[in-house]
Write a protein that holds these residues in place. Structure first.
Motif, PDB file in Angstrom:
ATOM      1  N   LYS A   1      -8.513   2.519   5.968  1.00  0.00           N
ATOM      2  CA  LYS A   1      -9.389   3.433   6.604  1.00  0.00           C
ATOM      3  C   LYS A   1      -9.885   3.198   8.133  1.00  0.00           C
ATOM      4  CE  LYS A   1     -10.019   7.277   5.616  1.00  0.00           C
ATOM      5  NZ  LYS A   1      -9.173   8.531   5.979  1.00  0.00           N
TER       6      LYS A   1
ATOM      7  N   HIS B   1      -4.957   7.235  10.321  1.00  0.00           N
ATOM      8  CA  HIS B   1      -4.318   8.052   9.461  1.00  0.00           C
ATOM      9  C   HIS B   1      -4.132   9.636  10.058  1.00  0.00           C
ATOM     10  CE1 HIS B   1      -5.377   5.185   6.445  1.00  0.00           C
ATOM     11  NE2 HIS B   1      -4.990   5.870   5.522  1.00  0.00           N
TER      12      HIS B   1
ATOM     13  N   ILE C   1      -5.102   7.505   0.774  1.00  0.00           N
ATOM     14  CA  ILE C   1      -5.064   6.487   1.653  1.00  0.00           C
ATOM     15  C   ILE C   1      -4.044   5.672   1.629  1.00  0.00           C
ATOM     16  CG2 ILE C   1      -6.767   4.529   2.206  1.00  0.00           C
ATOM     17  CD1 ILE C   1      -8.965   5.825   1.202  1.00  0.00           C
TER      18      ILE C   1
ATOM     19  N   SER D   1       0.325  11.052   4.148  1.00  0.00           N
ATOM     20  CA  SER D   1      -0.598  10.360   5.052  1.00  0.00           C
ATOM     21  C   SER D   1       0.268   9.393   5.606  1.00  0.00           C
ATOM     22  CB  SER D   1      -1.727   9.730   4.070  1.00  0.00           C
ATOM     23  OG  SER D   1      -2.315  10.567   3.342  1.00  0.00           O
TER      24      SER D   1
END
Length: 427
Positions: A222, A227, A361, A397
């Motif tokens: 992250k 993203h 993620i 993603s």
């Protein structure tokens, strides 16, 4: 010729592993592909297979040792072969390997260690487990040589604690006591709420190694992977009908799942969009030639990704069989090195929990992951009429360093072509 077996690297971020158990002892015969030892990583307990057939000439590390990746752990020789006592092909003497593992374990420990704790005889793995579970080593009885505390002693102590501490029980929600008082003008009574007498106490649960590893990887992803997300709804009526038809002739235990079709469709779509089957390599984009699909699996304490290699080339029934076997091993804590390494793109499916839509993620160092929801009956507009349709949402993603919105959207269009025309997955 003698062959050196080394601590394998399972995943790009693995630095070390714990040799939990030798399955084959010194002097025993072993065939190529048979399990030689079990090692424990941050993710799972993995079986290390012999790369050649022969006799286990020598173990280079003891059970319970924390061993850096690439370190020699055993020598396999041909029957009757004489192996020199000096190090072979860069093999470190067992004593040196153990000392290196001990130093590594000490460097990872917290700096605030009292002199009394330093004098306690315990293996590196036992010390690490004790820290993870906040166990005072003074309270543990060692069963190793000279009273040394080993892993099984920590596990036995934890089991004793769990037995001694009352287990959680279902506590009925207390019914608030209610008194009434007359309303000043209406003539009816209003309830007066009183707080319950007790509430559950707070509980602190130490994170195990798997949960810590997941935390490190997700924070890294992250923070360092920009993203962006694209969601699309897919018409899966034809796919579900085809799946039902195929499963009518498939034996029990070999029936196809919806996720098997998704894996195949994603793999085929990735052929057209290599930027999504890629990773960052310095200042360049590494486009992978093989399409290896990682599938997120829920295991005790977290998640593990098993890998279907060359999924674009395999028929559905082979994909289904491989995933089923790997998931079974993962949930038993008996994954093989090849089960969890080499993924180039991942899929996370929560449809079995009736989740409509979610965002996943990215799994480093990959550039994309597809989050798949449940196939649900929903109202759809057909012409000028509202009818019942079967739809499934999925969210991509993607890493903005590698790809952009337009390309990712086109990938989702091609994915829809395969999912909505599932006969293409069979030809």
């Amino acid at each position: 010729m003698a062959e050196t077996i080394k601590m394998p690297k399972l995943g790009f971020d693995m630095q070390e592993g714990t040799l939990v158990r030798w399955v084959r002892q010194e002097g025993e015969a072993v065939e190529k592909g048979q399990v030689l030892a079990e090692i424990e990583t941050d993710k799972a307990t993995v079986e290390v297979e012999a790369s050649v057939s022969g006799i286990v000439h020598r173990h280079l590390v003891e059970q319970g040792a924390v061993v850096p990746v690439g370190t020699p752990i055993a020598i396999i020789a041909a029957p009757g072969e004489t192996v020199a006592e000096e190090p072979v092909a860069g093999v470190l003497p067992a004593k040196n390997v153990e000392e290196a593992a001990e130093k590594e374990a000490v460097s990872l420990a917290q700096p605030s260690v009292s002199g009394e704790e330093q004098r306690i005889k315990a293996s590196p793995l036992a010390k690490r487990l004790a820290k993870e579970h906040q166990v005072d080593l003074n309270a543990v009885q060692g069963s190793g040589p000279g009273g040394r505390i080993v892993r099984k002693d920590i596990e036995a102590y934890l089991a004793m604690i769990r037995t001694a501490v009352p287990q959680a029980v279902e506590v009925p929600i207390p019914t608030p006591s209610v008194s009434t008082s007359p309303a000043p003008s209406s003539g009816f009574t209003l309830p007066v709420w009183t707080a319950p007498e007790s509430v559950p106490a707070d509980e602190t649960v130490p994170m195990d190694r798997l949960r810590q590893a997941i935390g490190r990887r997700m924070v890294d992803s992250k923070q360092n992977y920009p993203h962006f997300y694209i969601t699309r709804s897919f018409n899966v009526e034809a796919l579900m009908a085809l799946r039902e038809q195929i499963n009518q002739v498939m034996p029990e235990g070999q029936k196809l799942t919806l996720n098997d079709f998704v894996i195949k469709a994603v793999a085929l779509a990735l052929r057209s969009y290599p930027n999504l089957n890629a990773s960052i390599s310095g200042n360049a984009i590494l486009r992978h030639g093989r399409v290896n699909i990682g599938v997120a699996v829920a295991v005790e304490g977290g998640l593990l990704t098993v890998v279907c290699k060359d999924a674009d080339q395999k028929p559905l029934r082979v994909i289904s069989s491989e995933i089923r076997d790997m998931v079974s091993r993962a949930r038993q804590g008996k994954v093989r090195p090849e089960d969890i390494e080499g993924s180039t793109f991942s899929i996370s499916n929560l449809g079995m929990f009736d989740v409509e839509n979610f965002m996943a993620i990215i799994n480093p160092p990959e550039s994309g992951i597809l989050a798949v929801g449940a196939a649900q009956k929903v109202p759809v507009v057909v012409g000028d009429e509202i009818k019942t349709g079967l739809r499934m949402k999925a969210t991509l993603s993607a890493d903005h360093r590698v790809t952009d919105g337009a390309e990712a959207a086109q990938f989702m269009q091609v994915l829809a072509r395969y999912l909505e025309n599932p006969i293409l997955l069979l030809v």
